[in-house]
Design a protein around this motif. Sequence first.
Motif, PDB file in Angstrom:
ATOM      1  N   LEU A 128       1.024  -1.064   0.384  1.00  0.00           N
ATOM      2  CA  LEU A 128       0.185  -0.248  -0.243  1.00  0.00           C
ATOM      3  C   LEU A 128       1.374   1.234   0.026  1.00  0.00           C
ATOM      4  CD1 LEU A 128      -2.557  -1.332   2.969  1.00  0.00           C
ATOM      5  CD2 LEU A 128      -2.795  -1.645   0.407  1.00  0.00           C
TER       6      LEU A 128
ATOM      7  N   ARG B 295      -3.910   3.682   3.615  1.00  0.00           N
ATOM      8  CA  ARG B 295      -4.888   2.959   3.607  1.00  0.00           C
ATOM      9  C   ARG B 295      -4.974   1.998   1.797  1.00  0.00           C
ATOM     10  NH1 ARG B 295      -8.517   5.892  -0.916  1.00  0.00           N
ATOM     11  NH2 ARG B 295     -10.611   5.465  -0.684  1.00  0.00           N
ATOM     12  N   PRO B 296      -5.889   0.910   2.806  1.00  0.00           N
ATOM     13  CA  PRO B 296      -6.213   0.193   1.196  1.00  0.00           C
ATOM     14  C   PRO B 296      -6.999   0.691   0.024  1.00  0.00           C
ATOM     15  CG  PRO B 296      -6.972  -1.364   3.478  1.00  0.00           C
ATOM     16  CD  PRO B 296      -6.849   0.568   3.088  1.00  0.00           C
ATOM     17  N   THR B 297      -7.003   0.751  -0.866  1.00  0.00           N
ATOM     18  CA  THR B 297      -7.683   0.960  -2.287  1.00  0.00           C
ATOM     19  C   THR B 297      -8.625   0.666  -1.871  1.00  0.00           C
ATOM     20  OG1 THR B 297      -5.606  -0.717  -3.572  1.00  0.00           O
ATOM     21  CG2 THR B 297      -7.112   0.950  -4.579  1.00  0.00           C
TER      22      THR B 297
ATOM     23  N   PRO C 237      -8.744  -4.675   5.148  1.00  0.00           N
ATOM     24  CA  PRO C 237      -7.387  -5.228   4.529  1.00  0.00           C
ATOM     25  C   PRO C 237      -7.002  -6.539   3.869  1.00  0.00           C
ATOM     26  CG  PRO C 237      -7.866  -4.636   7.147  1.00  0.00           C
ATOM     27  CD  PRO C 237      -9.111  -4.621   6.216  1.00  0.00           C
TER      28      PRO C 237
ATOM     29  N   GLU D 102      -1.108  -8.230   3.702  1.00  0.00           N
ATOM     30  CA  GLU D 102      -1.303  -6.780   4.442  1.00  0.00           C
ATOM     31  C   GLU D 102      -1.261  -6.388   6.429  1.00  0.00           C
ATOM     32  OE1 GLU D 102      -3.495  -4.822   0.437  1.00  0.00           O
ATOM     33  OE2 GLU D 102      -4.596  -4.442   2.580  1.00  0.00           O
TER      34      GLU D 102
END
Length: 194
Positions: free
Chosen positions: A23, A88-90, A95, A99
């Motif tokens: 990320l 921040r995850p896309t 998550p 990650e």
Amino acid sequence: MSEKNKKLEALKNEIEADRLLPLQESNIVFGEGNCDSDIIFIGEAPGFEEDRQKRPFVGRSGQLLNQMLGDIGMSRDEVYITNIVKRRPTNNRDPLPEEIQAYKPYLAKQLDIIRPLIVITLGRFAMNYFLPDAKITRDQGVLFRKNNFFVIPMFHPAAALRSQTEVMGRFKETFRKLPVMIKKCKQYQGVKDK
Ligand code: URA
């Protein structure tokens, strides 16, 4: 700057320097608050607003958290707030296991510096870091003892906001029990109220 704050700053720099972490396209949201507090809140990962402001829980979930803290006579400056995953995850997705795995050692180091007495986990990802077999609907609101910490799992405020009915009711109910639970942990540990 206190010794703890210096160590936390060094840890943040270590995260920044770790180019293998996933990320990388998002900002680091390290955590904030009183690092001498007995209480730490741990969420899962930053969302859009958190990424923008580089601060944890400043979006809608954060507003609910602030409001609930206010309801029990506490403010966010009295506690420390962070997440397991520091970026921040896309598209605000959950998550991924890899990650969480990648960021976990940094949460461990952060906890080692802060040494809180009580960990309040928000949502199942943070809960499962401490209590791998716990189930959020069954175990939220229950006081656990894990290694050096008391752990109180809670629903994630975003889940409460999404449901508005049952989960919100249980989230608020647990929040209102926190002062008594916190007192109990401190008494058990012989910690004087500040
Ligand atoms: N949700 C989280 O888990 N953490 C934040 O910081 C914001 C929303």
